[in-house]
Write an enzyme that holds these catalytic residues in place. Sequence first.
Site, PDB file in Angstrom:
ATOM      1  CG  HIS A  59      -9.663   5.003  22.133  1.00 32.64           C
ATOM      2  ND1 HIS A  59      -9.967   6.335  22.004  1.00 32.64           N
ATOM      3  CD2 HIS A  59     -10.108   4.646  23.360  1.00 32.64           C
ATOM      4  CE1 HIS A  59     -10.587   6.769  23.079  1.00 32.64           C
ATOM      5  NE2 HIS A  59     -10.678   5.764  23.927  1.00 32.64           N
ATOM      6  CD  GLU A 100     -14.808   5.444  32.446  1.00 33.62           C
ATOM      7  OE1 GLU A 100     -14.125   6.482  32.529  1.00 33.62           O
ATOM      8  OE2 GLU A 100     -15.406   5.131  31.419  1.00 33.62           O
TER       9      GLU A 100
END
Length: 927
Positions: free
Chosen positions: A492, A392
């Site tokens: 992704h 993150e």
Amino acid sequence: MKNKLISAFLIPLLLGVISIHAQRYVEQKIYGDDGRSSFIIFNSGTAARDAALSDSENFFSEIFKLPPGSKMIKQESAKLFSDFSDEKYQLFHNGIKVQFANYTLHFIKGNLVSMNGEMYDTSDVNTDANISESMALANAVKFLGAKKLMTNTEHGNDIGYTPKAELVLLPVESSDVKFRLLLAYKFDIFSAEPFLRSYVYVDAKSGDVLLNDPIMKHAGHESNSHSGDHEHFIGAKKRAAINLAPAFVAGNAETRYSGTKTIETTLLNGKYVLRDNTRGNGINTFNNNNGNYSNLSNTDITDNDNNWTTAEHNPSGNNTALDVHWGVEKTYDYFKDTFNRNSYNNQGAVLNSYIHVLSNWENAAWTGSAMVYGDGASTFRPLSAFDVTAHELGHAICQSTAQLAYQRESGALNEGFSDIWGTVVENKYAPEKQNFLIGEDITKVAPNYLRSMSNPNSGLQKQPDTYKGTYWKDASNSCVPNQNTNDNCGVHSNSGVLNYWFYLLVSGGTGTNDIGNSFNVTGVGFDKAAKIAYRLETSYLTANSNYNNAMTYGIQTAKDLFGADSPEHKATQNAFYAVGLGTAYSGGGANPGTDTQAPTAPQLSAGSTTQNSTLLSWSGATDNISVTGYDVYRGSTLISTTSATSYTVSGLSPATQYTFTVKAKDAAGNLSVASNTAMVTTLSSGGGGNSTSYCTSSANSATDERIANVTFADINKSSTGTTGYENFTSTIGNVTKGNSYSISITPYWRSTKYSEAYAVYIDYNKDGDFTDNGELAWSKTAGTTSPVSGNITIPSAAITGDTRMRVIMRYNALPASPCGTYNYGQVEDYTLRISPSNSISSLIGGELANENQNVITVYPNPVKDIVKIKSQSDSEYNYQLVDSRGTVVLSGVSISQSINVESVPAGFYIINLENGKEKATVKIIKK
């Protein structure tokens, strides 16, 4: 809406032809796919530097032939490593920012060596808006389907959110020219319902949406529990740091996924809370009580004694907060300690985290002002694992540096760098984990990990390991980015290519990729690979960079840092070739490849093992004078490349078994076979040594005077460190209770000899402080004697095992306390390994001789189940098995000169033997 979710991000551009006058600066131009140069390398010398620094406006105008009204304006300067710095410039036209048009100047040792970026034609633009900002906002909100903005919500007010527009010139692909600049309103649309956030660009003339650039980045696993399934988003503002009067202290936390760790907490209103103001502007972790996003709750999670145990916090699921708090702290530490980066924005931005967001939410998110974590459901456990927090904050760093647009190949690079930082930080502070797997702690379903960097084709989310190879998702111009249907054109999935590149750069490997290229990569280890990745991301890549840009700039980065034709340059280029980009390294050096004989394998040994570290040493490859270095492996993972013949491995976990090997390499790139395997079991954690959190002590300045050498027992440590505190706990002094040892401390003075006082503290009872009676082991009043010396006797009441020794040198006065700071001098910490008093010296090999010269052998060592005793007396022994904390974990009488230790955990122990006539002590390792 023709050409609306546009391809404006595909290729970094430079405008115009380099003028004849500017050619005096330029050595090489590397062009983008449209024929316009995107990377300029300057001639050596100072001419380009002087021109750029003395008059940057004319410098850029000369290079790019900018039209009237256009100018490059410096946005920031950044110093990277010791010899590297960057200056970043943004293009404005008539005072309006040209989105994505920026350039970075790269300086090495003060000289301008290159620059790269994106530039667009500003010669024919219209800067008059036809629609109002309010109308444009309504169109942006409608486009995203936002039913409720964060405006006037508790969280929105907390971060000062408002959907205020910025007028920009946005490059849009056009039929008549490659790109046309259109005046656009740029909005930060932060929606509470559904939960999403994007930069939305609205045409200031027609009102059409030109571009949707998601700020939130989802995890790549489509959850059915909520429509807003996102992993990461960045905001424009930061929550202000929480001002706290109480002092911050170290706590002991039993995390859910990473074992027992030390965290920074605060004593507030009689209870300890997860607030840390020792890093940046603060790291704080709160309980959202399964509430929604718009009203994030600042509910503190509390503990009465700062010992955050599983028994106390697991029943409520609050132990996930301990993972988050520790994970964010260590991720901050990695970037600060390694790259001197102060939080993600390099300005100390506060990092707030919230657990228990929504009910059964299978995701985690970064909001730009906070991180939010769901509890998971059918696919994931609570999403608070270490690599999640590092991933993150990796997105946040990308947002503050490269700003890689979240679609197509730039979005795949964005995701790949976050996985890289998740892996790098986990390897640094939790090397016992499966560092090249992403999400292995949180994934419930087979194959029990989300992604694999070492084998991207495996995992819950299968990825390509080759550019446009198996599992590659369409990222071409014809793909219209959509977060719900095509993962914004494979961000992704396609990140697996960068992941595998990094894995090979670290660990090396051979094989044949999906497009038929055979490759051979010699890894450079985590530290060097991370340095290359960090400079590539923060210095070279721009918003619309693609994989070919990453290859070009990645190779250049390796040359910048380590030199052209260096092993690191070769490895970087060969790793890109392995994933289907560019060509294999073939040039440079003195006829590389003509020497094909590999060096002989080194002979490896390990010693001075603590709870968290071990010292590896090996013989050099003397039969090959061209040996240039050694690769150090933990298991199959390359952890370091060094030219020395020793290496201290740090960041290990207590009571854990590790295996290490070393390979030698020569100037031609030949690699020896692996050395013998050194098996190491770290000491058990507990009362003292490196596992205990001691108070801090440091001098504010060690410039004029500091400690040059400490000699005590078998410690003989010379130091040239210039910081006020030096952590030498990996250096171990072996002492025995009841024995006396001389202490000698040599001061260093830069010029003037100052009067210095000295104190040595030893935590004899291993309770984590130096304040007990007798723990000021030795001191000397201020003077200019060099060296100073004395004697220290280890008391018989001292606890057996590893503990801390603190050496303090202070200008002009004895330290009033073993803790705190003072103006001048230095503090050094060491580990003492205290053995019981006896008449026999212990030997790690297991053979001892008592005063009657009766040889006693204890074997095997390391041992799995049965310890054998061999002695001339052939008698049975009373025995005690003592762990590193000094606790007797097993006792009795040997049977047939054997002791069964199968029931005790793996780790380091001492066996005390006694039969009425003989006594002996031996160290053993239990496998």
